[in-house]
Structure formats: structure tokens, C-alpha cells
Design a protein around this motif. Structure first.
Motif, mmCIF file in Angstrom:
data_model
loop_
_atom_site.group_PDB
_atom_site.id
_atom_site.type_symbol
_atom_site.label_atom_id
_atom_site.label_comp_id
_atom_site.label_asym_id
_atom_site.label_seq_id
_atom_site.Cartn_x
_atom_site.Cartn_y
_atom_site.Cartn_z
ATOM 1 N N THR A 156 -26.274 10.668 61.571
ATOM 2 C CA THR A 156 -24.861 10.508 61.292
ATOM 3 C C THR A 156 -24.568 9.042 61.025
ATOM 4 O O THR A 156 -25.320 8.158 61.431
ATOM 5 N N THR A 157 -23.478 8.798 60.344
ATOM 6 C CA THR A 157 -23.066 7.420 60.096
ATOM 7 C C THR A 157 -21.927 7.003 61.013
ATOM 8 O O THR A 157 -21.442 5.890 60.928
ATOM 9 N N VAL A 158 -21.526 7.897 61.917
ATOM 10 C CA VAL A 158 -20.438 7.628 62.854
ATOM 11 C C VAL A 158 -21.034 7.061 64.135
ATOM 12 O O VAL A 158 -21.965 7.623 64.695
ATOM 13 N N TRP B 136 -38.964 4.438 42.635
ATOM 14 C CA TRP B 136 -39.193 5.803 43.108
ATOM 15 C C TRP B 136 -39.152 5.863 44.635
ATOM 16 O O TRP B 136 -38.655 6.828 45.213
ATOM 17 N N ASP B 137 -39.690 4.836 45.308
ATOM 18 C CA ASP B 137 -39.667 4.796 46.771
ATOM 19 C C ASP B 137 -38.230 4.718 47.285
ATOM 20 O O ASP B 137 -37.871 5.408 48.243
ATOM 21 N N LEU B 138 -37.405 3.897 46.645
ATOM 22 C CA LEU B 138 -36.000 3.809 47.058
ATOM 23 C C LEU B 138 -35.277 5.136 46.841
ATOM 24 O O LEU B 138 -34.468 5.558 47.674
ATOM 25 N N GLN B 139 -35.553 5.789 45.724
ATOM 26 C CA GLN B 139 -34.944 7.101 45.462
ATOM 27 C C GLN B 139 -35.365 8.110 46.520
ATOM 28 O O GLN B 139 -34.544 8.897 46.994
ATOM 29 N N ARG B 140 -36.646 8.107 46.885
ATOM 30 C CA ARG B 140 -37.152 9.050 47.887
ATOM 31 C C ARG B 140 -36.471 8.813 49.235
ATOM 32 O O ARG B 140 -36.034 9.754 49.902
ATOM 33 N N ARG B 141 -36.353 7.522 49.626
ATOM 34 C CA ARG B 141 -35.705 7.213 50.904
ATOM 35 C C ARG B 141 -34.241 7.634 50.911
ATOM 36 O O ARG B 141 -33.751 8.166 51.914
ATOM 37 N N THR B 142 -33.554 7.380 49.818
ATOM 38 C CA THR B 142 -32.140 7.764 49.726
ATOM 39 C C THR B 142 -31.998 9.280 49.781
ATOM 40 O O THR B 142 -31.132 9.804 50.490
ATOM 41 N N ARG B 143 -32.852 9.992 49.066
ATOM 42 C CA ARG B 143 -32.810 11.456 49.063
ATOM 43 C C ARG B 143 -33.087 12.004 50.460
ATOM 44 O O ARG B 143 -32.397 12.922 50.924
ATOM 45 N N GLU B 144 -34.069 11.438 51.168
ATOM 46 C CA GLU B 144 -34.380 11.879 52.530
ATOM 47 C C GLU B 144 -33.206 11.624 53.468
ATOM 48 O O GLU B 144 -32.882 12.467 54.309
ATOM 49 N N PHE B 145 -32.555 10.466 53.325
ATOM 50 C CA PHE B 145 -31.410 10.154 54.183
ATOM 51 C C PHE B 145 -30.289 11.162 53.977
ATOM 52 O O PHE B 145 -29.725 11.697 54.945
ATOM 53 N N TYR B 146 -29.956 11.452 52.725
ATOM 54 C CA TYR B 146 -28.869 12.396 52.475
ATOM 55 C C TYR B 146 -29.235 13.825 52.882
ATOM 56 O O TYR B 146 -28.374 14.589 53.300
ATOM 57 N N ASP B 147 -30.514 14.178 52.795
ATOM 58 C CA ASP B 147 -30.945 15.482 53.289
ATOM 59 C C ASP B 147 -30.751 15.566 54.804
ATOM 60 O O ASP B 147 -30.254 16.581 55.318
ATOM 61 N N LEU B 148 -31.144 14.513 55.527
ATOM 62 C CA LEU B 148 -30.952 14.498 56.979
ATOM 63 C C LEU B 148 -29.469 14.474 57.329
ATOM 64 O O LEU B 148 -29.051 15.089 58.318
ATOM 65 N N LEU B 149 -28.666 13.780 56.535
ATOM 66 C CA LEU B 149 -27.224 13.726 56.771
ATOM 67 C C LEU B 149 -26.600 15.109 56.585
ATOM 68 O O LEU B 149 -25.762 15.536 57.391
ATOM 69 N N ASP B 150 -27.039 15.828 55.548
ATOM 70 C CA ASP B 150 -26.527 17.185 55.311
ATOM 71 C C ASP B 150 -26.942 18.148 56.417
ATOM 72 O O ASP B 150 -26.191 19.055 56.771
#
Length: 61
Positions: free
Chosen positions: A54-56, A35-49
Motif C-alpha cells: 500500500t502507499t498509505v 525493460w527492468d524499470l518497466q518490469r519493476r513498475t508492473r510488479e509494483f502495480y500488480d502487488l498494489l492491485d
């Protein structure tokens, strides 16, 4: 030696209960980690959106 207690071996019921308890605890820890990994991934993609991260990599001239 009439008062000495004889060893009867392990209690199967206790062993089963201990095993189930340990398995549930380990499974719970693994699930919390997941669940912690899912939360971190979701937060990263929210910040990316949102454009906050950025990943550049910016090039220095």
C-alpha cells in the motif's frame, strides 16, 4: 629507412564499424535498463492491485 612503415591515418571503415558497434552496445544496455524499470513498475502495480502493498502510511496512536 626503406623498411619503415608509413603512417596512413585511421581507417574510415574501421572507425564506422567501431562507432556502430559501440552505439548498438550502449543502446542495448539502455534498453535493458528500460525493460527492468518497466518490469519493476508492473510488479509494483500488480502487488498494489492485489493489496499486498500500500502507499498509505499507517498512523501510530
Amino acid at each position: 629507412m626503406a623498411g619503415a612503415a608509413a603512417y596512413h591515418g585511421p581507417s574510415i571503415e574501421k572507425e564506422i564499424i567501431y562507432g556502430i558497434t559501440l552505439a548498438l552496445m550502449a543502446g542495448g544496455l539502455w534498453k535493458m535498463h528500460h525493460w527492468d524499470l518497466q518490469r519493476r513498475t508492473r510488479e509494483f502495480y500488480d502487488l498494489l492491485d492485489k493489496g499486498i502493498v500500500t502507499t498509505v502510511v499507517e498512523e501510530d496512536d
